[in-house]
Motif scaffolding. Structure first.
Motif, PDB file in Angstrom:
ATOM      1  N   ILE A 410       0.859  -1.186   0.000  1.00  0.00           N
ATOM      2  CA  ILE A 410       0.000   0.000   0.000  1.00  0.00           C
ATOM      3  C   ILE A 410       0.895   1.235   0.000  1.00  0.00           C
ATOM      4  O   ILE A 410       1.841   1.322   0.790  1.00  0.00           O
ATOM      5  CB  ILE A 410      -0.901   0.053   1.254  1.00  0.00           C
ATOM      6  CG1 ILE A 410      -1.772  -1.202   1.363  1.00  0.00           C
ATOM      7  CG2 ILE A 410      -1.754   1.316   1.246  1.00  0.00           C
ATOM      8  CD1 ILE A 410      -2.905  -1.265   0.373  1.00  0.00           C
ATOM      9  N   ILE A 411       0.615   2.178  -0.889  1.00  0.00           N
ATOM     10  CA  ILE A 411       1.284   3.483  -0.871  1.00  0.00           C
ATOM     11  C   ILE A 411       0.263   4.519  -0.427  1.00  0.00           C
ATOM     12  O   ILE A 411      -0.858   4.557  -0.947  1.00  0.00           O
ATOM     13  CB  ILE A 411       1.852   3.853  -2.255  1.00  0.00           C
ATOM     14  CG1 ILE A 411       2.972   2.886  -2.650  1.00  0.00           C
ATOM     15  CG2 ILE A 411       2.381   5.287  -2.261  1.00  0.00           C
ATOM     16  CD1 ILE A 411       3.528   3.130  -4.046  1.00  0.00           C
ATOM     17  N   VAL A 412       0.650   5.344   0.528  1.00  0.00           N
ATOM     18  CA  VAL A 412      -0.231   6.388   1.045  1.00  0.00           C
ATOM     19  C   VAL A 412       0.422   7.744   0.794  1.00  0.00           C
ATOM     20  O   VAL A 412       1.582   7.955   1.170  1.00  0.00           O
ATOM     21  CB  VAL A 412      -0.491   6.205   2.554  1.00  0.00           C
ATOM     22  CG1 VAL A 412      -1.338   7.351   3.092  1.00  0.00           C
ATOM     23  CG2 VAL A 412      -1.170   4.870   2.820  1.00  0.00           C
ATOM     24  N   ILE A 413      -0.313   8.636   0.156  1.00  0.00           N
ATOM     25  CA  ILE A 413       0.146  10.016  -0.051  1.00  0.00           C
ATOM     26  C   ILE A 413      -0.716  10.914   0.827  1.00  0.00           C
ATOM     27  O   ILE A 413      -1.945  10.934   0.686  1.00  0.00           O
ATOM     28  CB  ILE A 413       0.018  10.461  -1.522  1.00  0.00           C
ATOM     29  CG1 ILE A 413       0.606   9.414  -2.469  1.00  0.00           C
ATOM     30  CG2 ILE A 413       0.671  11.822  -1.716  1.00  0.00           C
ATOM     31  CD1 ILE A 413       2.088   9.253  -2.387  1.00  0.00           C
ATOM     32  N   VAL A 414      -0.083  11.621   1.745  1.00  0.00           N
ATOM     33  CA  VAL A 414      -0.801  12.569   2.598  1.00  0.00           C
ATOM     34  C   VAL A 414      -0.278  13.965   2.311  1.00  0.00           C
ATOM     35  O   VAL A 414       0.839  14.148   1.818  1.00  0.00           O
ATOM     36  CB  VAL A 414      -0.626  12.227   4.093  1.00  0.00           C
ATOM     37  CG1 VAL A 414      -1.184  10.848   4.397  1.00  0.00           C
ATOM     38  CG2 VAL A 414       0.836  12.314   4.513  1.00  0.00           C
ATOM     39  N   GLY A 416      -0.747  18.381   3.665  1.00  0.00           N
ATOM     40  CA  GLY A 416      -1.233  19.331   4.649  1.00  0.00           C
ATOM     41  C   GLY A 416      -0.885  20.725   4.191  1.00  0.00           C
ATOM     42  O   GLY A 416      -0.664  20.969   3.000  1.00  0.00           O
ATOM     43  N   ASP A 417      -0.799  21.631   5.114  1.00  0.00           N
ATOM     44  CA  ASP A 417      -0.515  23.019   4.786  1.00  0.00           C
ATOM     45  C   ASP A 417       0.948  23.167   4.366  1.00  0.00           C
ATOM     46  O   ASP A 417       1.846  23.220   5.198  1.00  0.00           O
ATOM     47  CB  ASP A 417      -0.813  23.906   5.991  1.00  0.00           C
ATOM     48  CG  ASP A 417      -0.701  25.390   5.647  1.00  0.00           C
ATOM     49  OD1 ASP A 417      -0.661  25.711   4.440  1.00  0.00           O
ATOM     50  OD2 ASP A 417      -0.642  26.212   6.578  1.00  0.00           O
ATOM     51  N   GLY A 418       1.195  23.192   3.062  1.00  0.00           N
ATOM     52  CA  GLY A 418       2.544  23.423   2.556  1.00  0.00           C
ATOM     53  C   GLY A 418       3.430  22.201   2.494  1.00  0.00           C
ATOM     54  O   GLY A 418       4.644  22.333   2.321  1.00  0.00           O
ATOM     55  N   PHE A 419       2.881  21.004   2.635  1.00  0.00           N
ATOM     56  CA  PHE A 419       3.734  19.821   2.538  1.00  0.00           C
ATOM     57  C   PHE A 419       2.932  18.646   1.993  1.00  0.00           C
ATOM     58  O   PHE A 419       1.703  18.616   2.023  1.00  0.00           O
ATOM     59  CB  PHE A 419       4.325  19.450   3.905  1.00  0.00           C
ATOM     60  CG  PHE A 419       3.348  18.746   4.821  1.00  0.00           C
ATOM     61  CD1 PHE A 419       3.287  17.360   4.868  1.00  0.00           C
ATOM     62  CD2 PHE A 419       2.484  19.472   5.630  1.00  0.00           C
ATOM     63  CE1 PHE A 419       2.388  16.713   5.699  1.00  0.00           C
ATOM     64  CE2 PHE A 419       1.582  18.835   6.464  1.00  0.00           C
ATOM     65  CZ  PHE A 419       1.530  17.448   6.506  1.00  0.00           C
ATOM     66  N   ALA A 420       3.669  17.685   1.468  1.00  0.00           N
ATOM     67  CA  ALA A 420       3.097  16.401   1.050  1.00  0.00           C
ATOM     68  C   ALA A 420       4.129  15.336   1.375  1.00  0.00           C
ATOM     69  O   ALA A 420       5.339  15.603   1.389  1.00  0.00           O
ATOM     70  CB  ALA A 420       2.765  16.403  -0.437  1.00  0.00           C
ATOM     71  N   HIS A 421       3.651  14.121   1.627  1.00  0.00           N
ATOM     72  CA  HIS A 421       4.582  13.069   2.037  1.00  0.00           C
ATOM     73  C   HIS A 421       4.016  11.713   1.646  1.00  0.00           C
ATOM     74  O   HIS A 421       2.794  11.527   1.573  1.00  0.00           O
ATOM     75  CB  HIS A 421       4.810  13.124   3.550  1.00  0.00           C
ATOM     76  CG  HIS A 421       5.967  12.296   4.010  1.00  0.00           C
ATOM     77  ND1 HIS A 421       7.273  12.576   3.666  1.00  0.00           N
ATOM     78  CD2 HIS A 421       6.017  11.175   4.782  1.00  0.00           C
ATOM     79  CE1 HIS A 421       8.070  11.680   4.211  1.00  0.00           C
ATOM     80  NE2 HIS A 421       7.333  10.809   4.886  1.00  0.00           N
ATOM     81  N   ALA A 422       4.924  10.771   1.385  1.00  0.00           N
ATOM     82  CA  ALA A 422       4.532   9.417   1.006  1.00  0.00           C
ATOM     83  C   ALA A 422       4.960   8.431   2.081  1.00  0.00           C
ATOM     84  O   ALA A 422       6.079   8.502   2.592  1.00  0.00           O
ATOM     85  CB  ALA A 422       5.163   9.032  -0.329  1.00  0.00           C
TER      86      ALA A 422
END
Length: 513
Positions: A410-414, A416-422
């Protein structure tokens, strides 16, 4: 007067410390911007032009060598010593302890975690080096735009040499082809020797047997004349330069592509760390120099709005992936065919994680995509070649490994305010497919043990926390698997994030088939 700065790109904190000190002494540093091309001829060129050489050599410990260091930095040092350029070496104390005889006696040690402990000694060495540069005169080498191509006069090498000559001409070199010229009088022909001496760049096409071409190469090597060595070998499995710079080739087309890359790299200039530091600060200057500059291909692109499209970047079929999975299988001690329980899933993921961790790749922020909605994703081979990766690169790499090991990644991309992360992980093989999962589903699956997730960047070196690990969590710049799991759980439990994509690789693969 210019000084070549040799360093490891990933050690941002150590590099920043020394760059700040070099800036205080107004040393005119020049450094090679990090790229995916290893061009020894370029190093030979600049070391023959520079007035001095400074190297910062950190430790790269392995299970086999606790005082290991980068062989590429070692090669740069060898070239500098051969060119007899004034030098200043700062070497991690662990490296000196294990490899004292591999370095000159004037090498200065430092502690990687606290280099400032010996700040006085470092300042004194830098000041003495600057004063030595001011009183050392090195003959200036002019770039002549002359090039020679040396090859035997028959067969495969002769035919390849003609194409090599054309590539050099298209780069505006005045080319003298010495094809078969050494077969008669060899090195007794002084005109041929003078052609080598006055050349800015030499290309040698070498056969498997020792010949006069090899002797001509030795002559160029002894005189520090920049040279590209093309070694024809019918058994060569890839066309890429070794650490020594030799390019083994079997297919002429592949060789010409690599030669084009080498010549283009040779002609590129160096960057100026001190001037960059004056604008950005020493640490940011070190980070800027160490950020990989490379040319992406169309298959590296991912539309960030299309979660399912990430499937094309998960490649369980690649040789690197298969090699790593075979290593994990041996560590697991049993076949993966029937490994379906939660405990088996966790153990397999841990062995896979530890396998990538042992490579000691470095963390790097993602390169800028061609459009805001497009991200560049490295392939597993590019990660291995660049030895750097970001969170999405690593999530796709781990998903490839987990799928190849017979699990359900499973790959999860989250974001928020000014950022993204996997993040990456796996669900239980018997669990239903994850189709439209939300943040609550992830949290519930974690609490029930139906899935596990881990921080992919924990397996690569970073000087500071990348995501939600704690400041003290990284041991020797890395996270162990248990800590990487805790870091991922912290991310998933944050109140300021939202789920952008949850990608069930196995489900998408089944739909695709």
């Amino acid at each position: 007067m210019q000084v070549y700065f040799s360093h490891s790109y990933r050690d941002v904190a150590v590099n920043g410390y020394f760059i700040d000190k070099f800036a205080n002494e107004d040393l005119p540093l020049r450094a090679d911007q990090k790229t995916d091309i290893w061009c020894v001829a370029k190093l030979e060129r600049y070391l023959s032009e520079m007035g001095g050489f400074i190297s910062v050599i950190p430790c790269r410990p392995t299970d086999a060598d606790l005082g290991g260091y980068s062989p590429y930095i070692g090669r740069e040092l060898d070239l500098a010593r051969r060119a007899r350029v004034p030098r200043l070496l700062f070497v991690d104390e662990r490296v000196l302890r294990h490899h004292q005889l591999e370095f000159p006696e004037d090498a200065v040690s430092f502690k990687a975690d606290e280099p400032a402990e010996a700040a006085g000694q470092h300042d004194e060495a830098i000041r003495a080096f600057r004063l030595a540069l001011e009183t050392t005169v090195r003959p200036e080498r002019q770039l002549s735009k002359e090039a020679i191509v040396v090859a035997a006069g028959t067969g495969t090498l002769r035919d390849a040499a003609r194409d090599v000559v054309e590539i050099l001409r298209r780069h505006n070199f005045r080319v003298t082809p010495l094809i078969g010229k050494f077969n008669d009088r060899g090195l007794d022909d002084i005109r041929l020797l003078e052609a080598i001496w006055r050349s800015e760049l030499c290309i040698f096409l070498l056969g498997e047997r020792l010949s006069d071409t090899h002797l001509a190469l030795a002559l160029a090597h002894a005189h520090c004349i920049p040279s590209i060595r093309l070694q024809h070998s019918p058994t060569a499995d890839q066309c890429a330069p070794t650490i020594s710079g030799t390019i083994h080739w079997r297919d002429r087309g592949e060789m010409l592509v690599e030669l084009e890359r080498q010549v283009s790299s040779y002609r590129e200039g160096l960057v100026r760390p001190v001037e960059i530091a004056q604008g950005l600060g020493a640490t940011d200057a070190a980070r800027a120099i160490g950020t990989m500059r490379w040319r992406h291909r169309p298959e590296n692109l991912w539309d960030v709005d299309d979660g399912g499209a990430i499937l094309s970047h998960v490649r369980p079929d690649l040789a690197f992936i298969q090699d790593e999975v075979n290593r994990a299988r041996r560590a697991y001690g049993a076949s993966f065919a029937n490994a379906r329980g939660r405990e088996a899933m966790m153990q397999i993921c841990r062995h896979i994680y530890d396998g990538i961790r042992r490579h000691r790749f470095g963390f790097e922020l993602e390169p800028k995509g061609p459009e805001p909605s497009v991200q560049i994703v490295r392939s597993p081979l590019q990660i291995e070649t660049h030895r750097t990766a970001n969170c999405l690169d690593l999530a796709c790499l781990f998903a490839s490994l987990i799928e190849a090991a017979g699990q359900a990644p499973i790959i999860v991309i989250v974001d928020g305010d000014g950022f993204a992360h996997a993040l990456v992980g796996a669900r239980g093989f018997s669990e239903p497919a994850w189709r439209n999962s939300q943040l609550g589903d992830l949290r519930r699956a974690l609490s029930l043990g139906d899935a596990l997730f881990f921080e992919p960047t924990g397996a690569v070196e970073a000087d500071a926390p990348v995501a939600d690990e704690l400041e003290q969590d990284r041991c020797d710049k890395l996270l162990d698997f248990a800590t990487a799991r805790l870091a991922a759980e912290r991310t998933i439990k944050r109140d300021d994030i939202r789920v952008r994509h949850v990608v069930d690789i196995l489900y998408l693969r089944q739909r695709q088939s």
